[in-house]
Write an enzyme that holds these catalytic residues in place. Structure first.
Site, short mmCIF file in Angstrom:
data_model
loop_
_atom_site.label_atom_id
_atom_site.label_comp_id
_atom_site.label_asym_id
_atom_site.label_seq_id
_atom_site.Cartn_x
_atom_site.Cartn_y
_atom_site.Cartn_z
N GLU A 42 38.59 57.99 46.93
CA GLU A 42 37.80 59.21 46.78
C GLU A 42 38.52 60.42 47.38
O GLU A 42 38.59 61.49 46.77
CB GLU A 42 36.42 59.04 47.44
CG GLU A 42 35.51 58.08 46.73
CD GLU A 42 35.02 58.59 45.39
OE1 GLU A 42 35.00 59.81 45.16
OE2 GLU A 42 34.64 57.75 44.56
N ASN A 46 40.04 63.50 45.25
CA ASN A 46 39.54 64.85 45.49
C ASN A 46 40.68 65.83 45.77
O ASN A 46 40.67 66.96 45.28
CB ASN A 46 38.56 64.87 46.66
CG ASN A 46 37.16 64.43 46.25
OD1 ASN A 46 36.87 64.24 45.08
ND2 ASN A 46 36.31 64.27 47.24
N ARG A 101 32.91 64.35 36.59
CA ARG A 101 32.93 63.84 37.96
C ARG A 101 31.49 63.61 38.42
O ARG A 101 30.60 64.37 38.06
CB ARG A 101 33.62 64.83 38.90
CG ARG A 101 35.01 65.29 38.46
CD ARG A 101 36.03 64.21 38.32
NE ARG A 101 36.21 63.47 39.56
CZ ARG A 101 36.86 62.34 39.66
NH1 ARG A 101 37.41 61.79 38.60
NH2 ARG A 101 36.98 61.73 40.81
#
Length: 142
Positions: A42, A46, A101
């Site tokens: 994650e 990001n 997303r």
């Protein structure tokens, strides 16, 4: 441990493997290992998608440290930063809806880690700092 790599999507799996290998010395459970890998995935994703807008010109830096039974992770970029950190931390918020997303990255990271901090400034990049205590499989069976 400190590792810097190009902000390319294919390096997300590389970062997961590196952290899993590093953390394995604490003999984590499979669930703990999966949670750590998910958090790294994650955070790196990001940085690539939001920090550098998917451009491979940036660099992501991953740092990890073990102190006793606690793993500390730091994942940072020098990308565009986060304009409204409170909004970005809200479940289901995404600044890239066109990429479909989910907007759950920060929520997942916060739930899987014992401590979670975000430092970011527009134009100044983002740094995530996280900690997790690893209760080894050996301790569970003693």
């Amino acid at each position: 441990m400190k590792l810097s790599f190009a902000a390319r999507s294919e390096n997300e799996s590389f970062a997961r493997i590196v952290v899993a290998s590093f953390v394995s010395q604490l003999d984590p459970t499979l669930d703990q290992l999966d949670e750590m890998k998910t958090v790294v995935s994650e955070a790196v994703t990001n940085a690539i998608i939001h920090g550098y807008d998917g451009s491979a010109n940036g660099v992501v830096t991953l740092e990890a440290e073990i102190d006793g039974d606690t793993v500390s992770l730091s994942i940072s970029d020098q990308g565009r930063g986060i304009e409204d950190l409170d909004l970005a931390r809200q479940p289901l918020f995404t600044s890239r809806p066109e990429l479909e997303r989910s907007g759950m990255g920060f929520t997942i990271m916060e739930n899987f880690m014992d401590e979670f901090e975000v430092d970011s400034a527009p134009g100044g990049g983002t740094r995530l700092r996280m900690k997790k205590r690893i209760e080894s499989k050996k301790a569970l069976f003693n």
